[in-house]
Enzyme design. Sequence first.
Site, mmCIF file in Angstrom:
data_model
loop_
_atom_site.group_PDB
_atom_site.id
_atom_site.type_symbol
_atom_site.label_atom_id
_atom_site.label_comp_id
_atom_site.label_asym_id
_atom_site.label_seq_id
_atom_site.Cartn_x
_atom_site.Cartn_y
_atom_site.Cartn_z
ATOM 1 N N THR A 1 -43.822 5.383 32.351
ATOM 2 C CA THR A 1 -42.620 6.102 32.572
ATOM 3 C C THR A 1 -42.575 7.549 32.321
ATOM 4 O O THR A 1 -43.423 8.095 31.556
ATOM 5 C CB THR A 1 -41.388 5.479 31.694
ATOM 6 O OG1 THR A 1 -41.201 4.311 32.129
ATOM 7 C CG2 THR A 1 -40.219 6.455 31.591
ATOM 8 N N VAL B 1 -32.615 -4.021 33.243
ATOM 9 C CA VAL B 1 -32.165 -2.382 33.055
ATOM 10 C C VAL B 1 -33.208 -2.383 31.800
ATOM 11 O O VAL B 1 -33.136 -3.007 30.908
ATOM 12 C CB VAL B 1 -30.744 -2.014 32.768
ATOM 13 C CG1 VAL B 1 -30.966 -0.769 32.502
ATOM 14 C CG2 VAL B 1 -30.004 -2.366 34.291
ATOM 15 N N GLY C 1 -42.889 2.633 27.264
ATOM 16 C CA GLY C 1 -43.236 1.158 26.711
ATOM 17 C C GLY C 1 -42.607 0.259 27.328
ATOM 18 O O GLY C 1 -41.375 0.204 27.871
HETATM 19 C C1 SD4 Z 1 -38.822 0.081 30.770
HETATM 20 N N1 SD4 Z 1 -39.787 1.756 29.314
HETATM 21 O O1 SD4 Z 1 -38.187 0.154 31.848
HETATM 22 C C2 SD4 Z 1 -39.684 1.457 30.578
HETATM 23 C C3 SD4 Z 1 -41.104 0.963 31.155
HETATM 24 C C4 SD4 Z 1 -42.278 2.148 30.767
HETATM 25 O O2 SD4 Z 1 -43.989 3.619 30.737
HETATM 26 O O3 SD4 Z 1 -41.943 3.112 29.622
HETATM 27 N N2 SD4 Z 1 -43.215 2.220 31.266
HETATM 28 O O4 SD4 Z 1 -38.695 -0.398 29.804
#
Ligand code: SD4
Length: 301
Positions: free
Chosen positions: A161, A190, A213
């Site tokens: 992300t 979500v 994460g």
């Molecule tokens: C999520 N935090 O949808 C996001 C995924 C993510 O790096 O951070 N990817 O849980």
Amino acid sequence: SASGARVVSTWDFGVGANQAAWKVLAAGGNALDAVEAGARWAESELCNHTVGRCGNPDRDGVLSLDASIMAGDGRCGSVAALSDILHPVSVARRVMEQTPHVMLVGEGAQQFAVQQGFERQQLLTPEAEKAWREWLKTEHYAPQINAERRGRPGDKDNHDTLGMLAIDANGQMAGACTTSGMAWKLHGRVGDSPIIGAGLYVDNEVGAATASGVGEEMIRNAASFLVVELMRQGLSPADACREAIGRVVRKRPEASRTLQVCFLALNRHGEVGAYALHRGFVYAVCDAKRQDALLDSSSVY
Ligand code: SD4
């Protein structure tokens, strides 16, 4: 002049996102415009499997995007489970500026986007569709820690992300987050990224924080808000991130062994820190001095 301005982002591609944001800051623009520009860069220019047009879909084959934006004075907007729109972060900004609400989801978010002039388009790439068909053979859902970096292409980077935080020359702060979430998630899931306080929080009085994460852990701990509140109590950005990771671990020690959680924080003085549950998290910093810094999660800028 852009002196005192700084922008920070999650992961290695944060370098490119920062540079897009820096164009705005270097021209004397504000932090809010800068983070929107940075997130838009990630949504369209970048091709990884967790952000924007190249993201992996959910278990039903639907690419569903989450994004948020927040200004240091408390204004904020977000969209969740948005499909077929290239720039969720800009839709989030419209929610913030054009509606009395903070968050729109699913079909309603898409309807609003179209009303605002955003174009509906098919985003799922052939590569992402192929990966999904491959995944369907096992339907094994087990997010791995920095998977791609460890060379396990079977469960490609579920942790990429874009979280971006900025302070402009006037000391105004802003942040943005954009993601396609966890690959192969349940339809309708979500994550933390569009939830103000979980994946992103910004307060001009203190500083800003963002996360990457497994989002469920961030939501459980109101994690970005927690990091900002820890800084308010006097902790440095790095110490606040470390303490918040401690909270995640204490709450779910078993799960913490296999999940990645990463925090990045910027305080109102421009100090930067990060911390991650597991190795492999890096963040990018950009200011008048240097536009391409990439640091390991345990380093302080
Ligand atoms: C999520 N935090 O949808 C996001 C995924 C993510 O790096 O951070 N990817 O849980």
